[in-house]
Scaffold this motif. Structure first.
Motif, mmCIF file in Angstrom:
data_model
loop_
_atom_site.group_PDB
_atom_site.id
_atom_site.type_symbol
_atom_site.label_atom_id
_atom_site.label_comp_id
_atom_site.label_asym_id
_atom_site.label_seq_id
_atom_site.Cartn_x
_atom_site.Cartn_y
_atom_site.Cartn_z
ATOM 1 N N ALA A 132 -16.017 16.361 6.490
ATOM 2 C CA ALA A 132 -14.335 16.539 7.624
ATOM 3 C C ALA A 132 -13.703 16.498 5.910
ATOM 4 C CB ALA A 132 -14.484 16.500 7.963
ATOM 5 N N MET A 133 -12.735 17.708 5.166
ATOM 6 C CA MET A 133 -12.248 17.258 4.261
ATOM 7 C C MET A 133 -11.031 17.153 4.451
ATOM 8 S SD MET A 133 -15.388 17.593 2.136
ATOM 9 C CE MET A 133 -13.729 17.200 0.051
ATOM 10 N N GLY A 134 -10.232 16.202 3.497
ATOM 11 C CA GLY A 134 -8.328 16.339 3.416
ATOM 12 C C GLY A 134 -7.844 15.876 3.008
ATOM 13 N N TRP A 135 -6.774 16.184 2.416
ATOM 14 C CA TRP A 135 -5.797 15.974 1.564
ATOM 15 C C TRP A 135 -4.884 14.316 2.136
ATOM 16 C CZ3 TRP A 135 -6.512 17.073 -3.761
ATOM 17 C CH2 TRP A 135 -7.160 18.454 -3.990
ATOM 18 N N TYR A 136 -4.423 13.898 0.914
ATOM 19 C CA TYR A 136 -3.478 12.490 0.787
ATOM 20 C C TYR A 136 -2.159 12.781 -0.064
ATOM 21 C CZ TYR A 136 -6.789 10.704 5.006
ATOM 22 O OH TYR A 136 -7.477 10.548 5.955
ATOM 23 N N ARG A 137 -1.800 11.705 0.034
ATOM 24 C CA ARG A 137 -0.352 12.248 -0.857
ATOM 25 C C ARG A 137 0.040 10.416 -0.872
ATOM 26 N NH1 ARG A 137 3.844 16.142 0.238
ATOM 27 N NH2 ARG A 137 4.414 14.851 2.572
ATOM 28 N N GLN A 138 0.114 10.453 -1.848
ATOM 29 C CA GLN A 138 1.265 8.832 -1.797
ATOM 30 C C GLN A 138 1.753 8.633 -3.058
ATOM 31 O OE1 GLN A 138 -0.765 5.490 -2.967
ATOM 32 N NE2 GLN A 138 -0.020 3.996 -2.356
ATOM 33 N N ALA A 139 3.300 8.948 -2.949
ATOM 34 C CA ALA A 139 4.868 8.698 -3.118
ATOM 35 C C ALA A 139 4.814 7.358 -4.222
ATOM 36 C CB ALA A 139 5.921 9.009 -2.748
ATOM 37 N N PRO A 140 5.702 6.975 -4.923
ATOM 38 C CA PRO A 140 5.498 5.795 -5.601
ATOM 39 C C PRO A 140 6.836 4.942 -3.990
ATOM 40 C CG PRO A 140 6.947 7.444 -7.300
ATOM 41 C CD PRO A 140 6.366 8.238 -5.807
ATOM 42 N N GLY A 141 6.000 3.536 -3.868
ATOM 43 C CA GLY A 141 6.564 3.108 -3.730
ATOM 44 C C GLY A 141 6.261 3.548 -0.993
ATOM 45 N N LYS A 142 5.378 4.282 -1.270
ATOM 46 C CA LYS A 142 5.445 4.859 -0.439
ATOM 47 C C LYS A 142 3.716 4.236 0.227
ATOM 48 C CE LYS A 142 9.327 7.504 0.808
ATOM 49 N NZ LYS A 142 9.474 9.114 1.129
ATOM 50 N N GLN A 143 3.190 4.618 1.593
ATOM 51 C CA GLN A 143 2.665 4.598 2.153
ATOM 52 C C GLN A 143 1.521 5.823 1.951
ATOM 53 O OE1 GLN A 143 1.378 2.665 5.807
ATOM 54 N NE2 GLN A 143 1.046 0.251 5.184
ATOM 55 N N ARG A 144 -0.027 5.483 1.429
ATOM 56 C CA ARG A 144 -0.623 6.970 1.093
ATOM 57 C C ARG A 144 -0.457 7.661 2.779
ATOM 58 N NH1 ARG A 144 -6.471 7.027 -1.712
ATOM 59 N NH2 ARG A 144 -5.753 6.168 -2.940
ATOM 60 N N GLU A 145 -0.593 9.241 2.810
ATOM 61 C CA GLU A 145 -0.432 9.657 4.051
ATOM 62 C C GLU A 145 -0.859 10.876 4.023
ATOM 63 O OE1 GLU A 145 3.054 11.265 4.769
ATOM 64 O OE2 GLU A 145 3.700 12.231 3.085
#
Length: 119
Positions: free
Chosen positions: A33-46
């Motif tokens: 399974a492949m996924g994309w996550y993102r993390q903005a400054p000061g936030k948790q990875r989602e």
């Protein structure tokens, strides 16, 4: 062992589009399974989007209708097509591979690619 290399990030104006690519090494790609996550400054990875080995997809509510995840098993590559980008989409985007083991699975991560959306 799996290595993931992301590309395609950059600076784009709100309403624009970008396509991220994640090239995977190793023989386990088609089963993973492949996924994309993102993390903005000061936030948790989602989690942004995920695609199974069989091609089933799921998306975070915030990107439904705007982002599309896909995979090309011949190229060992997963893509994230992003449209109608918003400043809130600004983040470092990470590719993830969940490689099945005899028991459970193991996660691998790419180095991340920056996406910046200007208003």
């Amino acid at each position: 062992q799996v290595q993931l290399v992301e590309s395609g990030g950059g600076l784009v104006q709100a309403g624009g589009s970008l396509r991220l690519s994640c090239a995977a090494s190793g023989s386990s790609f088609s089963a993973s399974a492949m996924g994309w996550y993102r993390q903005a400054p000061g936030k948790q990875r989602e989690l942004v989007a995920r695609i199974s080995g069989a091609g089933n997809t799921m998306y975070a509510d915030s990107v439904k209708g705007r982002f599309t995840i896909s995979r090309d098993s011949a190229k060992n590559t997963v893509y994230l097509q992003m449209k109608s980008l918003e400043p809130e989409d600004t983040a470092v985007y990470y590719c993830n591979a969940k490689v099945p083991l005899l028991v459970g699975s193991r996660d691998y991560w790419g180095q991340g690619t920056q996406v910046t959306v200007s208003s």
